[in-house]
Design a protein around this motif. Structure first.
Motif, PDB file in Angstrom:
ATOM      1  N   UNK A   6      36.278  51.784  91.134  1.00 53.11           N
ATOM      2  CA  UNK A   6      36.782  52.971  90.459  1.00 53.11           C
ATOM      3  C   UNK A   6      35.872  53.419  89.321  1.00 53.11           C
ATOM      4  N   UNK A  13      32.842  54.176  89.900  1.00 50.24           N
ATOM      5  CA  UNK A  13      31.802  54.967  90.553  1.00 50.24           C
ATOM      6  C   UNK A  13      31.791  56.399  90.062  1.00 50.24           C
ATOM      7  N   UNK A  53      45.512  60.347  90.822  1.00 48.47           N
ATOM      8  CA  UNK A  53      45.868  59.321  89.843  1.00 48.47           C
ATOM      9  C   UNK A  53      45.165  59.524  88.503  1.00 48.47           C
ATOM     10  N   UNK A 112      42.331  57.305  83.398  1.00 47.59           N
ATOM     11  CA  UNK A 112      40.984  56.873  83.020  1.00 47.59           C
ATOM     12  C   UNK A 112      40.107  58.088  82.875  1.00 47.59           C
ATOM     13  N   UNK A 163      44.277  60.119  94.870  1.00 45.17           N
ATOM     14  CA  UNK A 163      43.242  61.033  94.386  1.00 45.17           C
ATOM     15  C   UNK A 163      43.624  61.650  93.054  1.00 45.17           C
ATOM     16  N   UNK A 197      52.561  57.223  88.602  1.00 46.65           N
ATOM     17  CA  UNK A 197      51.866  56.484  87.559  1.00 46.65           C
ATOM     18  C   UNK A 197      52.448  56.757  86.184  1.00 46.65           C
ATOM     19  N   UNK A 198      52.566  55.706  85.396  1.00 44.09           N
ATOM     20  CA  UNK A 198      52.986  55.881  84.004  1.00 44.09           C
ATOM     21  C   UNK A 198      51.873  55.442  83.053  1.00 44.09           C
ATOM     22  N   UNK A 199      50.720  55.152  83.630  1.00 43.82           N
ATOM     23  CA  UNK A 199      49.606  54.708  82.796  1.00 43.82           C
ATOM     24  C   UNK A 199      48.721  55.887  82.398  1.00 43.82           C
TER      25      UNK A 199
END
Lengths: 435, 482, 163
Positions: free
Chosen positions: B172, B174, B91, B127, B89, B122-124
């Protein structure tokens, strides 16, 4: 034109019992082969529960991938309900799978007969075929077959002069892999997004518009005429005892003769790959096999030595029989790039409803896309090991598991390639996907 | 039947879910998408629990209780699943709590602290989705903060039935959207603000007005119609009132939330209810008046007393906004001298929903029932008016033309531009400034508590009635005298 | 046959809507949502929100439902497309048999990346997921028709023959 290259035709085959010609799919040709005799026999001499009993005795399991005993699924339905629905799942979308399409193109009447027999057993008045929207020839052949069948009094009221009535509606999907999941299919058929449903309640109890509903795969239903004609015991004697019968196994990827092969369950996997399918392209060594559609855990060449094409054997090897679509991978293939083809797919197909699948599929693909693009980091392989654990078993439907298992199994068995790619920012196998 | 959750054995009813049974017994099982007033979504997956004998974790919200079931929430497997769901959630969540109104009452925040991993894996780059924007004139939506629990969508689909909201796009990508911007606004739209477990849906009226931990709720009743929904009015806590803020911000009402009342409104409220605090912004009558001239309280009461003493056939128009307690005092004291007429203070405005099958009632007054119980419901006609030589008007009233030349005593809360003034104007406290009860259209009594202090010269109606009555002769004496 | 962008031809649509409806049990009008959206797309090449409202009203469902469905199914286009739609499969079996190569070739030939439409409005080029033709990979679908066992030469021929 799919499948059936040099395939031996046997009169006792369930599907490939004849040579395909330009009109072998027509009603006349089907009847000439004994088609619709099982239906006639059932309507004249059997009760609905007798048909179900034969299917139960046959040991037939669902051919869509879940492998659930068909007779059991049918038994969950209260046939005394005011309405019972049957949905034939023709939304074939599992990568590596192309057998239902063959049935629709070449033996549509066998499917129709199977639907009618199932409808008879389940007390179904309206049956639906949910066919994936992309299909062209399969759709036209199915529609033509239904028109022939209606004209011949095989579909509609008073079938073959009996009191049994059943209509079959063909309904096209709109491009969504998840609609192959039975509760998603039902929601789509109800005019909504194809969000899977929470279970319980199961469709057999509360499904299409709240009524008891059975969803069966195309190949599953196409088995039923043979079973009713020759008896469940005869079917149970075919192939592997634990999950008997014949299956249309598909084989694709780096083999010389990709296509469909009707084989008994329990057939040796190596034989299919190296004899029937002519072995690996260019005589290369085998590297890996995905045994039952892209959602099943990948197996290394070493792991398939003694495997047979049946559920117990594959389960013992840590994979699954799935939809019976083998994908064969030759030595020299970059498993990292290949996995990213799959993560890209599952990310596109996640319906978006539940947290782990929606976020997890996108995350895994983001990581792999970055690695494949030469921007991998040290943490990436550890993440690719951990993220599937957060998805497996925690999602609303099996698509989450289907997305997690390839990542889990590829990284587990080819970890060195992933570590290399992340650390060196290039493929160990020169980005190669072709043989 | 009985089941065990961790080390507690609890009783549960057939048909309940494990989550419902747990919540009923005060056992915490985290949940986002579940809400007792909505269908089960089973999509957030934070409520996963371990059931003995079942290999997969099960969502407690969709898990029917079974006799002797053994449920575990404290096993490592469940802790890991919760941690992983929180990781998923968070992320792409913006974590902009520093500028988000929901901070301090945000379920996502609370669960992240309680169940989330120590840090994100996460290392990205995150979004992005559409940031805070207008969903309607009343609500703002921030798609990045949204966790797609679908509570808001299910509300407009199942409860208000306007289908104002939907979730579009797949996977994702949505996001929640107002699916038909041309359609009328949903008269219950603001419920989604309280339903939303994150800062995705926010009230435009309350936006950036205050941090919620400086505020406290006071239980009250909506005066918008005769359903009398329970509400909470939010004011600044005493200890957080600071001179630097100024009088207005220290004493104003910041917002309204629904107060769950199973007897009357369940967990819901209509938008008019959510606007109750705006009644404060109407200009108040702050000082007594004799005609158009300000007067002292003593002067006004004295004049009123005299007018009542002289009248032979006085009429009282009683307010359906009055509390039961005030009505009781009126009846027991001053009211005995008057012929009592009832009236509706408020009627539906143009464009307002008159009545629906949900909460909104056509009678736009909170206590018509209370009036009717005590005085019956006799409305003042023109013929009636001719027979009276004094009018005591209690509550909001337009002009006095219908009263002929008879004197008027007007007890009211709000200021109004007038051509003709009453002989006596006495300013009254509002519902916010005293405690009491209303009786709704079904006769259910509902309590409201005082949330504000009344301005110094403003009077409580009950005090006025009691005092005037005490200073006047007994009614029999009056009649004997005439 | 595809018209240009804009509102669908209401009269012709209505006829097709009614014909579709007769194929379903009468109490199931909600099920018509997706097939109705597909009929609109067949006529004009794509579907707008206004079209979705028309579909919802005809099917007797909330407009929200049709709008959601329109946004969710991959085959539905919400922007105008070219006269032809070329879908090249990029999934695993096709990838193992050269789909990357073919995708690059199509991109070079048409001059647009996957997702784009050629400047002359002739072709919309899409990369799609598994078309259930793995045994004859690599595969593409041009409008309705599957083209299997592709190589660059076959791709050139098929694209070249498109009017």
């Amino acid at each position: 034109m799919s499948g059936q290259r040099g395939q031996d035709v046997h009169a006792d085959n369930v599907f490939m019992s004849f040579a395909v010609t330009s009109d072998s799919h027509t009603l006349d040709a089907y009847r000439a082969r004994g088609g619709y005799e099982a239906l006639g026999k059932a309507l004249r001499t059997l009760r609905p529960e007798d048909v179900e009993a034969e299917v139960t005795a046959s040991g037939l399991r669902g051919r869509g991938g879940a492998n659930f005993p068909v007779g059991s699924k049918w038994s969950f339905v209260n046939k005394q309900s005011p309405v019972v629905y049957l949905c034939c799942n023709a939304d074939e979308g599992e990568p590596g799978t192309f057998k239902d399409r063959w049935i629709l193109e070449h033996i549509p009447h066998q499917l129709v007969e199977g639907i009618l027999l199932a409808a008879f057993a389940l007390n179904v008045r309206h049956a639906f075929v949910y066919i994936r929207g992309e299909f062209d020839l399969p759709l036209r052949r199915l529609r033509a077959a239904l028109e022939e069948a209606r004209a011949a009094g095989l579909v509609g009221d008073g079938i073959l002069g009996s009191g049994f009535a059943c209509d079959i509606v063909v309904h096209r999907g709109g491009g969504a892999y998840v609609c192959g999941e039975e509760s998603s299919l039902i929601n789509s058929l109800e005019g909504k997004k194809g969000y899977p449903r929470n279970k319980p309640p199961f469709p057999a109890v509360k499904g299409f518009y709240g009524a008891p509903t059975v969803v069966n795969n195309v190949e599953t239903l196409a088995n039923v005429p043979w079973i009713v004609a020759r008896g469940g015991a005869a079917y149970a004697a075919l192939g592997n005892k634990a999950n008997p019968g014949h299956r249309l196994f598909g084989i694709s990827g780096h083999v010389n003769r990709p296509g469909l092969y009707e084989l008994p369950t329990g057939y040796p996997m190596k034989k299919l790959i190296f004899e029937d399918a002519g072995g690996i392209l260019g005589g290369k060594p085998l590297k890996a096999v995905i045994p039952g559609g892209s959602s099943t855990p990948v197996l290394t060449a070493g792991e398939i030595e003694t495997l047979t094409l049946d559920a117990p054997s594959l389960q013992q090897a840590g994979s699954m029989l799935g939809s019976g679509g083998l994908i064969v991978i030759a030595e020299g293939t970059c498993m990292v790039r290949l996995l990213q083809v799959l993560t890209r797919f599952y990310r596109h197909e996640s319906c978006g409803q539940c947290t782990p699948c929606r976020e997890g599929t996108a995350w895994m693909d983001d990581i792999l896309a970055r690695v494949v693009d030469g921007r991998g980091e040290a943490a990436d392989v550890a993440s690719l090991r951990a993220i599937p654990e957060g998805i497996l078993g925690n999602t609303l439907c099996a698509l989450g598991d289907a997305a997690a298992m390839p990542v889990l199994s590829f990284v587990k068995k080819f970890g060195n390639e992933f570590e290399y790619f992340a650390a060196n920012r290039r493929s160990l196998n020169g980005d190669r996907l072709e043989a | 039947m009985e089941l065990t959750i961790d080390d507690r054995t609890i009783e549960a009813n057939r048909g309940e879910s494990v989550l419902q049974a747990a919540l009923r017994h005060g056992i915490e099982i985290p949940h986002f998408c579940y809400h007792p007033g909505l269908s089960i979504a089973g999509s957030c997956r934070i409520c996963l629990v371990k059931v003995e004998g079942v290999s997969k974790l099960m969502p407690a919200c969709n898990l029917s209780v079974v006799p002797n079931m053994k449920v575990s929430t404290v096993v490592p497997e469940v802790g890991r699943a919760r941690e992983q769901v929180m990781q998923f959630l968070m992320l792409n969540h913006p974590v902009d709590c520093g500028i988000c109104d929901k901070a301090g009452e945000c379920r996502l925040q609370d669960y992240e602290f309680a169940y989330g991993p120590p840090r994100s894996r996460s290392i990205d780059a995150k979004h992005h989705k559409r940031k805070l924007h207008d969903l309607s004139p009343r609500i703002q939506l921030d798609n990045e903060r949204c966790i797609l629990c679908s509570r808001c969508v299910r509300f407009t689909r199942e409860v208000s039935k306007t289908n104002m909201l939907g979730i579009v796009e797949r996977g994702a990508h949505a996001f929640v959207e107002r699916v038909d911007p041309e359609s009328d606004d949903d008269p219950y739209s603001d419920n989604v603000i309280g339903l939303c477990p994150t800062g995705a849906l926010l009230s435009r009226d309350f936006l950036y007005q205050s941090r919620v931990w400086f505020l406290e709720p006071v239980r009250s009743v909506c005066t918008g119609c005769s359903r009398g929904c329970s509400i909470d009015l939010w004011r600044r806590k005493k200890e957080w009132r600071m001179r630097a803020l100024g009088e207005e911000r220290n004493s104003m009402l910041y917002r309204v939330t629904a107060h769950e009342n199973p007897e009357i409104n369940g967990p819901w409220l209509c938008n008019k209810g959510f606007d109750q605090h705006k009644l404060m912004s109407r200009e108040r009558m702050l000082t007594p008046m004799l005609g158009d001239a300000p007067a002292s309280v003593e002067q006004a009461l004295a004049r009123a007393r005299d007018l009542i003493a002289q009248a032979r056939s006085p009429a009282a128009l009683v307010s359906a906004l009055a509390s039961n307690e005030e009505l009781d005092v009126f009846k027991a004291t001053l009211g005995a001298r008057f012929r009592v007429y009832a009236r509706e203070d408020a009627v539906a405005e143009p464009g307002e929903v008159v009545e629906d099958e949900f909460l909104i009632k056509a009678d736009k007054n909170p206590n018509s029932h209370g009036v009717r119980e005590r005085f019956g419901w006799r409305t003042l006609t023109a013929a009636d008016a001719q027979g009276h030589d004094l009018f005591l008007v209690w509550g909001d009233w337009g002009d006095y033309a219908g009263f002929g030349r008879a004197p008027v005593i007007h007890l009211e809360s709000f200021a109004r531009q007038r051509d003709r003034h009453a002989d006596v104007h006495i300013p009254l406290s509002t519902t916010f400034e005293r405690s009491g009860t209303f009786s709704n259209f079904e006769g259910k009594r509902n309590r409201f508590d005082r949330v504000l202090d009344k301005p110094p010269l403003v009077q409580h109606a009950a005090d006025v009635f009691a005092q005037l009555d005490a200073e006047l002769a007994a009614p029999q004496e009056l009649r004997e005298a005439s | 046959m595809k018209d240009g962008p804009g509102d669908a031809d209401a009269g012709a649509l209505r006829e097709q809507f009614d014909r579709l409806r007769t194929g379903y049990p009468s109490q199931m009008s909600a099920s018509l949502v997706l097939p109705l959206l597909q009929i609109v797309q067949e006529q004009k090449g794509h579907v707008t929100p206004a079209d979705a409202h028309v579909v919802a009203d005809y099917a007797g469902v909330p407009r929200a439902q049709a709008i959601e469905a329109l946004s969710w199914y991959t085959m539905l286009h919400r922007q105008p497309v070219g006269r032809h739609v070329v879908k090249v499969c990029r999934n695993i079996a096709c990838a193992l048999r050269g789909s990357d190569r073919l995708l690059a070739h199509v991109e070079k030939t048409l001059g647009v990346a996957p997702g784009g439409t050629t400047a002359d409005g002739r072709v919309t080029f899409l990369a799609v997921e598994c078309l259930a033709s793995c045994g004859t990979a690599p595969v593409m679908q041009v409008d309705e028709t599957y083209h299997e066992q592709l190589d660059e030469a076959t791709v050139d021929r098929v694209l070249g023959e498109l009017p």
